[in-house]
Motif scaffolding. Structure first.
Motif, PDB file in Angstrom:
ATOM      1  N   ARG A  90       0.819  -1.214   0.000  1.00 29.20           N
ATOM      2  CA  ARG A  90       0.000   0.000   0.000  1.00 29.20           C
ATOM      3  C   ARG A  90       0.853   1.264   0.000  1.00 29.20           C
ATOM      4  N   ILE A  91       2.095   1.127   0.431  1.00 30.65           N
ATOM      5  CA  ILE A  91       2.980   2.288   0.515  1.00 30.65           C
ATOM      6  C   ILE A  91       3.740   2.528  -0.785  1.00 30.65           C
ATOM      7  N   LEU A  92       4.107   1.479  -1.484  1.00 27.24           N
ATOM      8  CA  LEU A  92       4.887   1.636  -2.719  1.00 27.24           C
ATOM      9  C   LEU A  92       4.251   2.604  -3.724  1.00 27.24           C
ATOM     10  N   PRO A  93       2.941   2.547  -3.964  1.00 28.66           N
ATOM     11  CA  PRO A  93       2.352   3.500  -4.926  1.00 28.66           C
ATOM     12  C   PRO A  93       2.487   4.961  -4.499  1.00 28.66           C
ATOM     13  N   LEU A  94       2.658   5.196  -3.205  1.00 25.75           N
ATOM     14  CA  LEU A  94       2.751   6.568  -2.706  1.00 25.75           C
ATOM     15  C   LEU A  94       4.083   7.224  -3.055  1.00 25.75           C
ATOM     16  N   VAL A  95       5.058   6.419  -3.494  1.00 26.24           N
ATOM     17  CA  VAL A  95       6.362   6.968  -3.872  1.00 26.24           C
ATOM     18  C   VAL A  95       6.214   7.949  -5.035  1.00 26.24           C
ATOM     19  N   LYS A  96       5.189   7.765  -5.847  1.00 28.07           N
ATOM     20  CA  LYS A  96       4.979   8.626  -7.012  1.00 28.07           C
ATOM     21  C   LYS A  96       3.963   9.735  -6.737  1.00 28.07           C
ATOM     22  N   THR A  97       3.708   9.996  -5.466  1.00 25.39           N
ATOM     23  CA  THR A  97       2.749  11.036  -5.092  1.00 25.39           C
ATOM     24  C   THR A  97       3.419  12.063  -4.184  1.00 25.39           C
TER      25      THR A  97
ATOM     26  N   PHE B  74      14.128  -1.347  -2.969  1.00 26.35           N
ATOM     27  CA  PHE B  74      15.517  -0.925  -3.154  1.00 26.35           C
ATOM     28  C   PHE B  74      15.627   0.128  -4.252  1.00 26.35           C
ATOM     29  N   GLU B  75      14.962  -0.111  -5.372  1.00 26.01           N
ATOM     30  CA  GLU B  75      15.038   0.837  -6.487  1.00 26.01           C
ATOM     31  C   GLU B  75      14.426   2.186  -6.119  1.00 26.01           C
ATOM     32  N   ALA B  76      13.359   2.169  -5.335  1.00 23.39           N
ATOM     33  CA  ALA B  76      12.728   3.425  -4.913  1.00 23.39           C
ATOM     34  C   ALA B  76      13.679   4.235  -4.035  1.00 23.39           C
ATOM     35  N   LEU B  77      14.336   3.554  -3.106  1.00 21.12           N
ATOM     36  CA  LEU B  77      15.265   4.240  -2.203  1.00 21.12           C
ATOM     37  C   LEU B  77      16.510   4.715  -2.942  1.00 21.12           C
ATOM     38  N   LEU B  78      17.024   3.873  -3.835  1.00 21.81           N
ATOM     39  CA  LEU B  78      18.225   4.242  -4.584  1.00 21.81           C
ATOM     40  C   LEU B  78      17.943   5.388  -5.548  1.00 21.81           C
ATOM     41  N   SER B  79      16.784   5.348  -6.190  1.00 18.56           N
ATOM     42  CA  SER B  79      16.412   6.412  -7.121  1.00 18.56           C
ATOM     43  C   SER B  79      16.283   7.747  -6.391  1.00 18.56           C
ATOM     44  N   ALA B  80      15.697   7.714  -5.209  1.00 15.51           N
ATOM     45  CA  ALA B  80      15.558   8.944  -4.421  1.00 15.51           C
ATOM     46  C   ALA B  80      16.932   9.504  -4.066  1.00 15.51           C
ATOM     47  N   PHE B  81      17.856   8.628  -3.720  1.00 16.65           N
ATOM     48  CA  PHE B  81      19.214   9.057  -3.384  1.00 16.65           C
ATOM     49  C   PHE B  81      19.907   9.683  -4.591  1.00 16.65           C
ATOM     50  N   ARG B  82      19.755   9.057  -5.737  1.00 17.19           N
ATOM     51  CA  ARG B  82      20.454   9.521  -6.941  1.00 17.19           C
ATOM     52  C   ARG B  82      19.861  10.805  -7.520  1.00 17.19           C
ATOM     53  N   THR B  83      18.573  10.993  -7.369  1.00 18.68           N
ATOM     54  CA  THR B  83      17.910  12.125  -8.027  1.00 18.68           C
ATOM     55  C   THR B  83      17.503  13.240  -7.069  1.00 18.68           C
ATOM     56  N   GLY B  84      17.695  13.036  -5.781  1.00 11.89           N
ATOM     57  CA  GLY B  84      17.269  14.034  -4.804  1.00 11.89           C
ATOM     58  C   GLY B  84      18.133  15.285  -4.824  1.00 11.89           C
TER      59      GLY B  84
ATOM     60  N   TYR C  66       7.108  10.474   3.109  1.00 13.48           N
ATOM     61  CA  TYR C  66       6.651   9.517   4.114  1.00 13.48           C
ATOM     62  C   TYR C  66       6.831   8.087   3.613  1.00 13.48           C
ATOM     63  N   ALA C  67       6.528   7.868   2.340  1.00 14.47           N
ATOM     64  CA  ALA C  67       6.632   6.526   1.769  1.00 14.47           C
ATOM     65  C   ALA C  67       8.064   6.007   1.854  1.00 14.47           C
ATOM     66  N   LEU C  68       9.027   6.839   1.503  1.00 15.00           N
ATOM     67  CA  LEU C  68      10.428   6.419   1.538  1.00 15.00           C
ATOM     68  C   LEU C  68      10.880   6.118   2.968  1.00 15.00           C
ATOM     69  N   GLU C  69      10.455   6.957   3.883  1.00 12.50           N
ATOM     70  CA  GLU C  69      10.817   6.740   5.291  1.00 12.50           C
ATOM     71  C   GLU C  69      10.298   5.386   5.774  1.00 12.50           C
ATOM     72  N   ILE C  70       9.063   5.071   5.415  1.00 11.69           N
ATOM     73  CA  ILE C  70       8.456   3.802   5.839  1.00 11.69           C
ATOM     74  C   ILE C  70       9.127   2.622   5.151  1.00 11.69           C
ATOM     75  N   LEU C  71       9.316   2.719   3.845  1.00 10.61           N
ATOM     76  CA  LEU C  71       9.907   1.612   3.083  1.00 10.61           C
ATOM     77  C   LEU C  71      11.327   1.293   3.543  1.00 10.61           C
ATOM     78  N   SER C  72      12.037   2.293   4.030  1.00 10.46           N
ATOM     79  CA  SER C  72      13.413   2.054   4.484  1.00 10.46           C
ATOM     80  C   SER C  72      13.461   1.120   5.686  1.00 10.46           C
ATOM     81  N   ARG C  73      12.305   0.901   6.324  1.00 10.77           N
ATOM     82  CA  ARG C  73      12.268   0.023   7.498  1.00 10.77           C
ATOM     83  C   ARG C  73      11.828  -1.403   7.156  1.00 10.77           C
ATOM     84  N   CYS C  74      11.623  -1.666   5.869  1.00 13.56           N
ATOM     85  CA  CYS C  74      11.270  -3.030   5.458  1.00 13.56           C
ATOM     86  C   CYS C  74      12.436  -3.967   5.757  1.00 13.56           C
ATOM     87  N   LYS C  75      12.134  -5.127   6.291  1.00 11.07           N
ATOM     88  CA  LYS C  75      13.168  -6.116   6.593  1.00 11.07           C
ATOM     89  C   LYS C  75      13.281  -7.162   5.484  1.00 11.07           C
TER      90      LYS C  75
END
Length: 277
Positions: free
Chosen positions: A156-163, A184-194, A168-177
């Protein structure tokens, strides 16, 4: 609905106790004594209601408890801890979950505190992140709760990455075990393009997620000559957290953030060494 101000009644008893035993206890001892007194108060018979405060709330239905909570807030009467305790004891009932569709900030905060990270609330929590009715205080609380169940909430959180809820979505996803390429791609893309000022934050998310595949991107960025000291420190921490290392010597003596940290160190640099001069 006529409400009973249980806190007012208890506070009168506390005031009498404090006056009677003034100077006999430390602040810590008083805190402990007051907590015990409140527990006793909850089980003390009150003639006005014909039962104890705890029994008063125990006999209510789930709906009755929630409606009473709403009335306490609406009428600006202190919400009794005994009421909250009874709601919490019963778990995420349907009437309590229904409060997540309210928009009153105080009421929603009570609901979040009482429901916590109950799985039944996760779908609604994710929806609330993207709804304009809720301010950053509510959304910060939602993110904290969703981080506790990041894997369960992931789909439910992954779609929010594009909103607009991306932060908030990235913060939550970073806690996935459980490792997931999409996360991974969402977090890496944010790092590269932020933006550059976001790099320390996103580096921290990559470190929290714990996927060593992020090391090349982190190593590439830390080698840049145009990063400031704070960014350097966060990148170095992330690299080491993922099992890598960065040993190149860097000179940040002209960096403003480094100067401020040195000045605050009262005679030592950031590493605890004596400053020259």
């Amino acid at each position: 609905m006529k409400l009973i101000d249980f806190d007012e009644k208890f506070n009168k008893k506390v005031a009498e106790m404090l006056e009677k035993h003034a100077g006999e206890h430390t602040e810590e001892e008083w805190e402990d004594a007051i907590a015990k007194a409140y527990e006793k108060f909850g089980d003390t018979y009150m003639g006005a209601i014909g039962m104890t405060p705890r029994q008063y709330f125990e006999k209510m239905t789930d709906s009755g408890l929630v409606e009473t909570l709403k009335e306490y807030i609406l009428q600006d009467v202190p919400v009794p801890d005994i009421l909250c305790g009874e709601l919490e004891k019963r778990g995420a009932s349907e009437p309590l979950l229904a409060l997540l569709h309210e928009t009153d900030e105080e009421l929603v905060h009570y609901a979040l505190n009482l429901i916590g990270s109950d799985p039944r609330a996760l779908p609604r929590y994710a929806e609330m992140l993207s709804e304009e009715e809720y301010d950053e205080h509510i959304k910060d609380a939602l993110a904290d709760l969703l981080k506790e169940s990041a894997d369960e909430a992931k789909e439910r959180i992954l779609p929010l990455v594009k909103t607009e809820s991306k932060p908030y979505a990235l913060e939550i996803l970073s806690r996935c075990k459980q490792k997931d390429d999409r996360v991974f791609e969402a977090l890496l893309s944010a790092f590269r393009t932020g933006e550059e000022e976001e790099v320390p934050l996103y580096a921290g998310y990559l470190a929290a997620y714990g996927d060593e595949r992020a090391l090349p991107a982190l190593q590439e960025h830390i080698a840049r000559e145009d990063i400031d000291f704070v960014t350097f420190q966060e990148l170095k921490f992330a690299i080491e957290a993922l099992g890598g290392e960065y040993t190149a010597q860097r000179d940040f003596s002209e960096d403003e953030s480094y100067k401020k940290i040195m000045a605050a160190g009262a005679g030592t640099d950031i590493f605890g060494s004596k400053k020259n001069g």
